[in-house]
Design a protein around this motif. Structure first.
Motif, short mmCIF file in Angstrom:
data_model
loop_
_atom_site.label_atom_id
_atom_site.label_comp_id
_atom_site.label_asym_id
_atom_site.label_seq_id
_atom_site.Cartn_x
_atom_site.Cartn_y
_atom_site.Cartn_z
N LEU A 21 -1.04 10.18 4.18
CA LEU A 21 -1.37 8.76 4.14
C LEU A 21 -0.10 7.91 4.08
O LEU A 21 0.03 6.90 4.78
CB LEU A 21 -2.26 8.48 2.94
N LYS A 22 0.85 8.35 3.28
CA LYS A 22 2.12 7.65 3.16
C LYS A 22 2.87 7.66 4.49
O LYS A 22 3.45 6.65 4.90
CB LYS A 22 2.95 8.30 2.05
N ARG A 36 0.83 -1.21 0.00
CA ARG A 36 0.00 0.00 0.00
C ARG A 36 0.87 1.26 0.00
O ARG A 36 0.55 2.24 -0.68
CB ARG A 36 -0.93 -0.02 1.22
N HIS A 37 1.97 1.22 0.74
CA HIS A 37 2.91 2.35 0.79
C HIS A 37 3.44 2.63 -0.62
O HIS A 37 3.53 3.78 -1.05
CB HIS A 37 4.04 2.04 1.76
N LEU A 94 1.32 9.55 -5.50
CA LEU A 94 1.89 10.84 -5.13
C LEU A 94 2.79 11.38 -6.25
O LEU A 94 2.70 12.56 -6.62
CB LEU A 94 2.67 10.71 -3.83
N LEU A 127 -2.11 12.61 0.20
CA LEU A 127 -1.30 11.43 -0.13
C LEU A 127 -0.04 11.37 0.73
O LEU A 127 0.36 10.29 1.18
CB LEU A 127 -0.95 11.43 -1.61
N GLN A 148 1.97 1.85 -3.46
CA GLN A 148 0.87 2.35 -4.29
C GLN A 148 0.65 3.84 -4.04
O GLN A 148 0.48 4.62 -4.99
CB GLN A 148 -0.42 1.59 -3.99
N ILE A 149 0.67 4.24 -2.78
CA ILE A 149 0.50 5.65 -2.43
C ILE A 149 1.65 6.47 -3.00
O ILE A 149 1.45 7.58 -3.51
CB ILE A 149 0.40 5.84 -0.90
N ASP A 150 2.86 5.93 -2.93
CA ASP A 150 4.03 6.62 -3.47
C ASP A 150 3.87 6.86 -4.98
O ASP A 150 4.15 7.95 -5.48
CB ASP A 150 5.29 5.82 -3.18
#
Length: 58
Positions: A39-40, A11-12, A19, A36, A14-16
């Motif tokens: 969240l990261k 998930r980290h 972003l 974002l 994906q968020i990266d």
């Protein structure tokens, strides 16, 4: 590596990616970028806390 740790790392990443995509837009939305980033950070903190509590799990 535990299943939860793997999911948090995934998930980290994906968020990266989201972003980086948001930041590369010509008309970047600063609120979306801030959301974002937060969240990261939350995911990174959860991974770090998990690593401290369970060093063998990664």
């Amino acid at each position: 590596m535990s299943d939860l740790t793997f999911r948090l790392l995934e998930r980290h990443q994906q968020i990266d990616a989201l972003l980086r995509r948001a930041q590369s837009r010509r008309w970047a939305d600063p609120l979306e970028i801030l959301r974002l980033k937060k969240l990261k950070l939350v995911l990174r903190d959860r991974l770090a806390a998990r690593s401290r509590r369970h060093p063998a799990l990664g």
